[in-house]
Design a protein around this motif. Structure first.
Motif, short mmCIF file in Angstrom:
data_model
loop_
_atom_site.label_atom_id
_atom_site.label_comp_id
_atom_site.label_asym_id
_atom_site.label_seq_id
_atom_site.Cartn_x
_atom_site.Cartn_y
_atom_site.Cartn_z
N ALA A 343 5.81 18.18 9.26
CA ALA A 343 6.35 19.59 9.51
C ALA A 343 6.67 19.99 8.08
O ALA A 343 6.55 21.26 7.69
N MET A 347 5.51 23.30 6.22
CA MET A 347 6.40 24.40 5.67
C MET A 347 6.12 24.99 4.28
O MET A 347 6.29 25.97 3.86
N ILE A 365 13.90 21.53 10.40
CA ILE A 365 13.55 22.96 11.25
C ILE A 365 14.95 23.55 11.45
O ILE A 365 15.64 23.17 12.17
N ASP A 367 16.58 26.47 13.32
CA ASP A 367 15.92 27.38 14.61
C ASP A 367 16.17 28.69 14.16
O ASP A 367 17.26 29.23 14.18
N GLY A 371 11.46 28.41 11.93
CA GLY A 371 10.81 27.81 13.14
C GLY A 371 11.50 27.83 14.23
O GLY A 371 12.52 28.44 14.24
N HIS A 373 13.29 25.12 17.50
CA HIS A 373 13.59 23.64 18.17
C HIS A 373 13.24 23.86 19.49
O HIS A 373 13.57 25.03 20.33
N ALA A 403 10.22 29.02 5.62
CA ALA A 403 9.80 27.62 5.80
C ALA A 403 9.34 27.32 4.18
O ALA A 403 9.70 26.11 3.62
#
Length: 447
Positions: A343, A347, A365, A367, A371, A373, A403
């Protein structure tokens, strides 16, 4: 007192600040990613060792030899850092459950090698519970010294999400993890969640635990041209690409991704008409594929999505940036991740990540910002988020920029400086961290 370094990367001397024995017994940091037991930990050990070497720390990474044709000493990690393969048991890949039988032999091999070069280490940094047991053995040879340990995954957490007996951690592992907690001088937790798990599930001494997240190589993982990346990787289908990278095992939740893509095909056939799902990891062409690979390939066939869900096998990390760049998004539907290196790499490449809200993924992450969840084992929710990013170019691009911006906090130089400060504080009790070493980014979690 150990010397302070204002800019470790600019340090110009052949004399190491200190010497570290880094233990990664069951897996080599140079191994190809996506294999049965290769993943984030391999990247972590490799990149942390390389960055510490740049700072002038001498790092010897000891790992069990799995191939007698591989040179014993490898210098690919650059100045001051190297990987040393120690014969312990068969010089071939063996199940992790069998590696424990060779801890004594592994430790004795390290001692023999160190003696041959007249090496004296300031501390031991071990990774995964097996290496922690080896660290204890080394103390019987070398005398008491600081031991820093990182588990990377926890047996008790694995058992909480296991759906079959084969997925559960063994009693030997659970006992081993508890023992390592007692002998280690410091425990490195990747996230505040892992810190809580160690105290809650294992009764660990909270004073021993320090939260230092893994880092990312921003020189390797950075936004690059998508068109050129697609030419480099040669994904055989798709104007738009979705990527998964990791080990092929049940806790990674790949079945949830496959089920989600079947739902999207059913509801929005035009969207998936020119979409490719690239699953990186494992060996889909093996003569005797493992049970999970067989199950997933059969599921893909049964759901009639074999034409756009592709198993591409394990990939060397040198080519991974092109796969990230060729993708519109990266999906991590894991049931458990202690951190989630994939991840963070995605990013850094400027790609939004859709991930389960578990472990480190819950912290990496944000949300709706960089990105999404999704609940674990929920194809419906995953399908909705994938469709949103496939259909909404502006949303996808904005999340990708966010990100990258967030990933910049985790530059390996920042993380390695913090680790170096921990080393120095253990070697010299009078050492005090300067503000620039202790003031480094964690997560936007209120922690």
């Amino acid at each position: 007192m150990m010397p302070m370094i204002s800019n470790p990367r600019m340090r110009d001397t052949t004399r190491p600040i200190l010497r570290v024995a880094m233990l990664s017994m069951h897996t080599c940091p140079l191994a190809m990613l996506g294999g049965k037991k290769t993943g984030g930990m391999n990247v972590y050990v490799r990149d942390l060792s390389r960055e510490l070497g740049r700072m002038g720390v001498a790092v010897d990474v000891y790992t069990r030899s799995q191939d007698d044709c591989v040179p014993m000493v490898n210098h690919e990690l650059g100045e001051h850092a190297r990987v040393i393969h120690i014969p312990a048991g068969p010089q071939a890949p063996i199940p992790v459950s069998e590696v424990e039988h060779y801890v004594d032999e592994f430790a004795a091999g390290i001692v023999k090698f160190a003696a041959s070069e007249n090496l004296h280490y300031d501390l031991i940094h071990s990774h995964y519970w097996l290496s922690g047991l080896a660290a204890e053995k080394l103390e019987t040879y070398w005398g008491e010294m600081p031991v820093i340990h990182m588990f990377h995954t926890l047996g008790h957490m694995k058992n909480r999400i296991a759906t079959s007996a084969s997925e559960r951690a063994t009693d030997e592992r659970l006992a081993g993890e508890s023992h390592v907690l007692t002998i280690a001088s410091r425990i490195i937790a990747a996230t505040p969640a892992e810190q809580a798990q160690l105290t809650w599930l294992y009764g660990a001494d909270a004073e021993k635990i320090i939260v230092i997240p893994p880092g990312v190589d921003l020189e390797r993982f950075h936004p690059i041209d998508k068109v050129e990346a697609k030419k480099q990787v040669g994904i055989p289908c798709g104007d738009k690409n979705i990527m998964f990278a990791g080990r092929i095992e049940p806790l990674k939740g790949i079945d949830t991704l496959i089920q989600a893509m079947a739902l999207i095909k059913q509801r929005h056939p035009a969207v998936v008409e020119n979409t490719c799902v690239a699953i990186i990891g494992g060996d889909p062409w093996a003569d005797d594929p493992d049970a999970e690979m067989t199950r997933l390939q059969q599921m893909r066939q049964d759901l009639d999505i074999h034409d756009f869900v592709l198993f591409l096998g394990a990939k060397d990390q040198e080519v991974l940036p092109n796969y990230y760049a060729a993708a519109e998004m990266v999906v991590m539907p894991s049931h458990y991740e202690s951190f989630g290196m994939v991840a963070l790499e995605a990013m850094a490449m400027g790609r939004p990540v859709i991930a389960s809200e578990v472990g480190g993924l819950a912290f990496l992450i944000q949300d709706g910002i960089n990105g999404y969840h999704v609940p674990t084992r929920n194809p419906e929710a995953l399908a909705e988020c994938i469709y949103e990013l496939l259909a909404n170019d502006q949303c996808r691009e904005e999340m990708g920029r966010a990100a990258r911006q967030y990933a910049e906090r985790f530059d390996w130089e920042i993380i390695a400086r913090r680790m170096l400060a921990v080393y120095q504080s253990l070697i010299d009790p009078a050492f005090e961290e300067s503000p620039h070493l202790s003031d480094f980014p964690l997560f936007d979690s209120g922690y």
